[in-house]
Design a protein around this motif. Sequence first.
Motif, PDB file in Angstrom:
ATOM      1  N   ASN A 278      -5.584  -6.277  21.370  1.00  0.00           N
ATOM      2  CA  ASN A 278      -5.431  -6.962  22.656  1.00  0.00           C
ATOM      3  C   ASN A 278      -5.613  -8.480  22.494  1.00  0.00           C
ATOM      4  O   ASN A 278      -4.965  -9.273  23.173  1.00  0.00           O
ATOM      5  CB  ASN A 278      -6.450  -6.424  23.661  1.00  0.00           C
ATOM      6  N   LYS A 282      -2.886 -11.269  23.456  1.00  0.00           N
ATOM      7  CA  LYS A 282      -3.227 -12.386  24.343  1.00  0.00           C
ATOM      8  C   LYS A 282      -2.941 -13.730  23.671  1.00  0.00           C
ATOM      9  O   LYS A 282      -2.486 -14.677  24.313  1.00  0.00           O
ATOM     10  CB  LYS A 282      -4.698 -12.286  24.725  1.00  0.00           C
ATOM     11  N   ALA A 489      -8.728 -19.359  27.879  1.00  0.00           N
ATOM     12  CA  ALA A 489      -8.565 -17.896  27.867  1.00  0.00           C
ATOM     13  C   ALA A 489      -9.855 -17.186  28.240  1.00  0.00           C
ATOM     14  O   ALA A 489      -9.994 -16.672  29.355  1.00  0.00           O
ATOM     15  CB  ALA A 489      -8.077 -17.437  26.487  1.00  0.00           C
TER      16      ALA A 489
END
Length: 577
Positions: A278, A282, A489
């Motif tokens: 993941n 991202k 992020a």
Amino acid sequence: MFSCCRSNPKAGKKEREKRSAEEENGGQATEKEEPQLNGKPGTPKEEPEPVKPEKEPLEAHNPEDEPSTQPNTDNEPEAKPSAAVDHLESICERLETLVDRLERTLTAPQPIELPTPTLPPPPAEEEAEVEEALPVFEKAETPPPPPSPPSSNMSVAGFEDIVAGPLSQYLTLSAKIGGDVAQHAELVRSAFGSQLQYVTLATQIAQPAQPKQAELLKPTSTQISAIQDFREKHRSSPFFNHLSAISESIPALGWVCVEKTPGPYVKEMNDAGQFYTNRVLKEWKEKDVTHVEWARAWVQTLTELQAYIRQYHTTGLVWSGKGAAPAGGAPPPPPPGGLPPPPPMLDLSALKLDSAGDDRSALFAQINQGADITKGLKKVTGDMQTHKNPSLRTGPAPFKSPAQSGGSKAVAAPPAAQAKAPVFERDGKKWIIEYQKNNTGLLVENAEMNNVVYVFRCEGSTLTVKGKVNNIVFDSCKKCSLLFDSVVASVEFVNCQSVQMQVLGSVPTVSIDKTDGCQMYLSKDSLGVEIVNSKSSEMNILLPDDSGDYTELALPEQYKTTIAGKTLKTVCVDSLG
């Protein structure tokens, strides 16, 4: 025509005779012009002469009945087949027989000899045609043997489909990315190759003993260890998340050792690796689609491996063979210094079983004394008893071996020797901070929005990040603090203990995984943060007040799940204490 016959009966009679003569001449011409087959004229059969129409007598001539007296060619009987037609039919029958024989020759598994025909000998030209046709078919190549059937064991074929499918796509994308990812993928290729050999061996032999299984699994376990060591040696790699995704999930190949639930075991390993896949999605979703496809290919590989296990090895690896385990495994290495020498030969002549001085004989003699055995004991008087003579209690302290205290110090010494030098450096877009202890002055300045700050194995330290960065990660840190302005992020805490963070600007996401004790001080600009936690405890969020103080709220750690029809309903459980 009828009007003409009525006016002149003699002219009509002449005309009929002329027509009959023409028909006779036409039949003779037809017989003369018979077709010739194979260069030889046919031999016609004798036929009766055509019947000539009867002449009408002049006396009975009636002009009104004249049309009925004309010859009616439509009602004449059909002519018999000529000799040429019969000969043509016989040739066709012989050709059909020949074709049937040739077809049987081609369809037979092995070439066979043609039987001798029993029909009448054909004409010379037909024999020449047959002789020319036969060599053509005799020279024709024998049809190739059918291909060998595929492996009857569907278990091996299913595993080969995984290797040729999603795993092949993963290897191709890894080579396209290059660098550490490509080197790491070669180790993965070797690991799957070793497991394919192990699965194939399971279809050929019966289940061996546990020591033999461990010996056969050694190549696969060696490759798994090499994959994980590669990740540890390349922590400063820009593709560290790629390496971690593979290293965390590659233990899924150990399903061959799991009984009853190998499929759920692979799914658990796949979920462990998705934490890092993941991150790859991202980080590279908007930069390079190749990395996104790479992550999906690896997840698909483990997903299909789980489906393969569910289909062929539901409750564990199936040993379907009947042979014995091969002796190809390497024997255990000999002890240092070679094999031990054989024990010395026992000298039976030196034994004296009947000797009076034998200790065993003396022992049995004392035992056989019976009640007299206690006569040799000494009586303990009152002055020898410690409870009656207190002076005997002040003896020396019990002896304690100094090796115990020294041994404990020796055990505690190795961790100090393993301490590594602290690291604080910038490698391209990544800030690497490792093995810092009791350092409260760690500072990251002049950071850019695409920079990543990675903190590993630090203890009792404080890090300050000035500026806006992309991502901040704390990995295996203890009693550390983080102060930063803003991130693009997320901020992540993995395998940490007693950590704190304070944001002055904004942070969209905070991820907490396998962490015990995490205090998060938020600002007014970061109240829209999303917090994702798993396997963690003692997590608190402190919200700012107008007065400048903070309100502390605890994240739930206990949940209650109920079944509602075919779904589950989970709610947090408030602490009553």
